[in-house]
Design a protein around this motif. Structure first.
Motif: not given
Length: 244
Positions: A171-192
């Motif tokens: 729920k925390e990571l969704m906050q910047p994602i909604a504001l256009g921050c691609d937190l999971f770019e280059g982080r396949p483990k976290l994306a999975a």
């Protein structure tokens, strides 16, 4: 009177409580506590929580604030599946280990983009570029630690099953994602990891809960975000001043 939850789904902690209650079929009455409409500083809310933080559980005459405490209370009160808050000592300790780190390194960091891009401009305040860049660096560091320390070779955070730790993180990571921050770019483990958590929670529930924050930039573009009432300005200015 049954269980009442005072929540604003623009708030990360509120979303965690809402998802947990809905996913576990816990009956509750939702009390909309919209911060941008000034409810946070209303007399009614202040009587419930003098800390003026929007996430309140009211179970009869028992009132509880803070999302972590609420989630632990709900998991025990309604005897939810053991994987959420494990009864085995070491597994539970791992959940607490993450929650302690989360409070220090995730909370107050990943919510900053909403303040810099949406909330501060609503009251005519501009957050310096230096602070914005410092926050980006702090998020990058926290993501690396999240991946290396808490995810590691696990399917979920410190566990092979979903726990409260995963819910709090998502729920925390969704906050910047909604504001256009691609937190999971280059982080396949976290994306999975994110995909697995969302699959467990269910697409419909995730979309329902995250809808308000995921639509925030569209609302800003369409100028449909309501201007906050003057009485909440002091609180907002205080929060903005705390951005490192």
């Amino acid at each position: 009177m049954g269980l009442e939850l005072y929540l604003d789904l623009l708030s990360q902690p509120c979303r965690g409580v809402y998802i947990f209650a809905k996913k576990n079929g816990i009956p509750f009455e939702l009390r909309a506590a919209e911060a941008l409409k000034g409810y946070l500083v209303s007399k009614e809310f202040t009587q419930l929580n003098i800390l003026q933080k929007i996430r309140i559980l009211k179970d009869g005459d028992f009132v509880l604030s803070e999302s972590t405490a609420i989630l632990i209370y709900l998991s025990s009160r309604y005897q939810t599946a053991d994987h959420w808050y494990p009864s085995e000592l070491r597994a539970r300790a791992r959940v607490h280990e993450y929650l302690g780190w989360h409070a220090d390194c995730i909370c107050g960091t990943f919510g900053v983009p909403l303040w810099t891009q949406v909330l501060a401009p609503l009251i005519g305040v501009c957050v310096t570029e230096e602070k914005v860049e410092r926050n980006k660096a702090a998020m990058a560091q926290a993501l690396q630690q999240l991946e290396d320390k808490f995810l590691g070779d696990w399917a979920f955070l410190n566990s092979q099953q979903v726990t409260l730790a995963d819910l709090m993180a998502l729920k925390e990571l969704m906050q910047p994602i909604a504001l256009g921050c691609d937190l999971f770019e280059g982080r396949p483990k976290l994306a999975a990891w994110r995909e697995q958590v969302e699959a467990f929670l269910g697409t419909d529930l995730c979309q329902e809960t995250h809808g308000p924050i995921l639509n925030i930039l569209k609302q800003v573009a369409n100028k449909t975000v309501p201007p906050p009432p003057p009485e909440i300005y002091p609180y907002m200015l205080f929060r903005i001043s705390r951005i490192p």
